[in-house]
Design a protein around this motif. Structure first.
Motif, PDB file in Angstrom:
ATOM      1  N   ALA A   1       0.833  -1.262   0.152  1.00 32.59           N
ATOM      2  CA  ALA A   1       0.115  -0.039  -0.004  1.00 32.59           C
ATOM      3  C   ALA A   1       0.780   1.271  -0.168  1.00 32.59           C
ATOM      4  O   ALA A   1       0.679   2.241  -0.617  1.00 32.59           O
ATOM      5  CB  ALA A   1      -0.801   0.034   1.174  1.00 32.59           C
ATOM      6  N   GLN A   2       1.854   1.161   0.647  1.00 26.09           N
ATOM      7  CA  GLN A   2       2.935   2.322   0.806  1.00 26.09           C
ATOM      8  C   GLN A   2       3.405   2.544  -0.563  1.00 26.09           C
ATOM      9  O   GLN A   2       3.665   3.635  -0.970  1.00 26.09           O
ATOM     10  CB  GLN A   2       3.935   2.147   1.787  1.00 26.09           C
ATOM     11  N   PHE A   3       3.872   1.506  -1.290  1.00 25.98           N
ATOM     12  CA  PHE A   3       4.798   1.719  -2.529  1.00 25.98           C
ATOM     13  C   PHE A   3       3.696   2.322  -3.605  1.00 25.98           C
ATOM     14  O   PHE A   3       3.920   3.066  -4.286  1.00 25.98           O
ATOM     15  CB  PHE A   3       4.983   0.278  -2.754  1.00 25.98           C
ATOM     16  N   TYR A   4       2.362   1.736  -3.674  1.00 26.21           N
ATOM     17  CA  TYR A   4       1.462   2.194  -4.585  1.00 26.21           C
ATOM     18  C   TYR A   4       1.028   3.695  -4.259  1.00 26.21           C
ATOM     19  O   TYR A   4       0.824   4.464  -5.288  1.00 26.21           O
ATOM     20  CB  TYR A   4       0.151   1.367  -4.542  1.00 26.21           C
ATOM     21  N   LEU A   5       0.899   4.226  -2.926  1.00 28.30           N
ATOM     22  CA  LEU A   5       0.460   5.394  -2.704  1.00 28.30           C
ATOM     23  C   LEU A   5       1.599   6.344  -3.077  1.00 28.30           C
ATOM     24  O   LEU A   5       1.405   7.252  -3.575  1.00 28.30           O
ATOM     25  CB  LEU A   5       0.150   5.594  -1.582  1.00 28.30           C
ATOM     26  N   GLU A   6       2.911   5.858  -2.718  1.00 33.00           N
ATOM     27  CA  GLU A   6       3.989   6.728  -3.157  1.00 33.00           C
ATOM     28  C   GLU A   6       4.301   6.862  -4.539  1.00 33.00           C
ATOM     29  O   GLU A   6       4.558   7.927  -5.096  1.00 33.00           O
ATOM     30  CB  GLU A   6       5.351   5.899  -2.644  1.00 33.00           C
TER      31      GLU A   6
ATOM     32  N   PRO B   1       6.254  15.939  -3.067  1.00 30.09           N
ATOM     33  CA  PRO B   1       7.561  15.042  -3.175  1.00 30.09           C
ATOM     34  C   PRO B   1       8.219  14.669  -1.783  1.00 30.09           C
ATOM     35  O   PRO B   1       8.658  13.512  -1.362  1.00 30.09           O
ATOM     36  CB  PRO B   1       8.568  16.294  -3.606  1.00 30.09           C
ATOM     37  N   ILE B   2       7.964  15.319  -0.665  1.00 26.13           N
ATOM     38  CA  ILE B   2       8.279  14.932   0.510  1.00 26.13           C
ATOM     39  C   ILE B   2       7.367  13.879   1.092  1.00 26.13           C
ATOM     40  O   ILE B   2       8.088  12.686   1.740  1.00 26.13           O
ATOM     41  CB  ILE B   2       8.141  15.900   1.774  1.00 26.13           C
TER      42      ILE B   2
ATOM     43  N   SER C   1       8.852  10.275   1.654  1.00 23.45           N
ATOM     44  CA  SER C   1       8.580   9.545   3.042  1.00 23.45           C
ATOM     45  C   SER C   1       7.985   8.092   2.887  1.00 23.45           C
ATOM     46  O   SER C   1       8.195   6.973   3.597  1.00 23.45           O
ATOM     47  CB  SER C   1       7.719  10.335   3.734  1.00 23.45           C
ATOM     48  N   LEU C   2       6.906   8.052   2.102  1.00 24.92           N
ATOM     49  CA  LEU C   2       6.445   6.687   1.562  1.00 24.92           C
ATOM     50  C   LEU C   2       7.228   5.605   1.197  1.00 24.92           C
ATOM     51  O   LEU C   2       6.975   4.518   1.488  1.00 24.92           O
ATOM     52  CB  LEU C   2       5.086   6.853   0.648  1.00 24.92           C
ATOM     53  N   ALA C   3       8.231   6.317   0.154  1.00 23.70           N
ATOM     54  CA  ALA C   3       9.203   5.165  -0.499  1.00 23.70           C
ATOM     55  C   ALA C   3      10.289   4.554   0.434  1.00 23.70           C
ATOM     56  O   ALA C   3      10.434   3.513   0.731  1.00 23.70           O
ATOM     57  CB  ALA C   3      10.077   6.089  -1.671  1.00 23.70           C
TER      58      ALA C   3
ATOM     59  N   CYS D   1      19.042  10.562   1.224  1.00 23.71           N
ATOM     60  CA  CYS D   1      18.680   9.217   0.830  1.00 23.71           C
ATOM     61  C   CYS D   1      19.591   8.161   1.174  1.00 23.71           C
ATOM     62  O   CYS D   1      19.339   7.144   1.312  1.00 23.71           O
ATOM     63  CB  CYS D   1      18.999   9.244  -0.759  1.00 23.71           C
ATOM     64  N   GLN D   2      20.821   8.531   1.517  1.00 25.77           N
ATOM     65  CA  GLN D   2      21.881   7.544   2.056  1.00 25.77           C
ATOM     66  C   GLN D   2      21.348   6.850   3.239  1.00 25.77           C
ATOM     67  O   GLN D   2      21.696   5.468   3.375  1.00 25.77           O
ATOM     68  CB  GLN D   2      23.300   8.295   1.989  1.00 25.77           C
ATOM     69  N   PRO D   3      20.772   7.293   4.200  1.00 26.87           N
ATOM     70  CA  PRO D   3      20.572   6.566   5.363  1.00 26.87           C
ATOM     71  C   PRO D   3      19.529   5.755   5.047  1.00 26.87           C
ATOM     72  O   PRO D   3      19.319   4.380   5.957  1.00 26.87           O
ATOM     73  CB  PRO D   3      19.797   7.776   6.247  1.00 26.87           C
ATOM     74  N   HIS D   4      18.567   5.567   4.077  1.00 30.03           N
ATOM     75  CA  HIS D   4      17.794   4.402   3.782  1.00 30.03           C
ATOM     76  C   HIS D   4      18.427   3.464   2.833  1.00 30.03           C
ATOM     77  O   HIS D   4      17.868   2.424   3.197  1.00 30.03           O
ATOM     78  CB  HIS D   4      16.644   5.021   2.942  1.00 30.03           C
ATOM     79  N   VAL D   5      19.270   3.843   2.161  1.00 32.09           N
ATOM     80  CA  VAL D   5      20.033   2.839   1.160  1.00 32.09           C
ATOM     81  C   VAL D   5      21.211   2.155   1.595  1.00 32.09           C
ATOM     82  O   VAL D   5      21.259   0.862   1.712  1.00 32.09           O
ATOM     83  CB  VAL D   5      20.246   3.452  -0.281  1.00 32.09           C
ATOM     84  N   ARG D   6      22.123   3.093   2.255  1.00 29.22           N
ATOM     85  CA  ARG D   6      23.268   2.413   2.670  1.00 29.22           C
ATOM     86  C   ARG D   6      23.257   1.156   3.648  1.00 29.22           C
ATOM     87  O   ARG D   6      23.863   0.249   3.380  1.00 29.22           O
ATOM     88  CB  ARG D   6      24.111   3.539   3.400  1.00 29.22           C
TER      89      ARG D   6
END
Length: 130
Positions: free
Chosen positions: A44-49, A59-60, A64-66, A102-107
């Motif tokens: 649901a988060q992915f589709y809403l994002e 965009p924020i 956040s949803l992504a 972005c880095q704190p989410h991906v790394r």
């Protein structure tokens, strides 16, 4: 009920009724959080994002949803979906000044993804050889 709302939201979005799709995905997120349905929450988060990102007006909220969808996916154990979820964060990294956000989410997820992929590959080859 949560899955039905996600399916309805997907159909409504395909028909162009974004307002109803947003409403259904929002309700699905609430139900999934209350019921601790992490896989449905991630979907649901992915589709809403995706709707917010394509519209470009929030965009924020999309970012956040992504990030939330990536975290929910990792928590659910569906690591094969994690690269797709993290891909939604990629546009954030390409915008000037946002790479550090972005880095704190991906790394932290990179080793998890790699370990899971390598681990799954080794397990599969061992099963075949036994």
């Amino acid at each position: 009920m949560t899955q039905a709302l996600i399916t309805a939201g997907t159909v409504e979005n395909a028909k162009g009724d974004e307002a109803k799709a947003i409403e259904d995905f929002g309700l699905a997120i609430d139900l999934a959080q209350k019921g601790h349905f992490t896989r449905l929450l991630a979907d649901a988060q992915f589709y809403l994002e995706d709707i917010y990102r394509k519209r470009g007006d929030l965009p924020i909220e999309a970012e956040s949803l992504a990030a939330a969808a990536a975290e929910s996916t990792q928590n659910s154990g569906d690591l094969y979906l994690l690269p797709l979820r993290l891909q939604a964060l990629a546009p954030v990294a390409s915008e000037p000044g946002k790479i550090s956000r972005c880095q704190p989410h991906v790394r932290p997820r990179r080793p998890t993804i790699l370990d899971a992929m390598i681990g799954n590959g080794q397990v599969g080859s061992r099963k075949k050889s036994v």
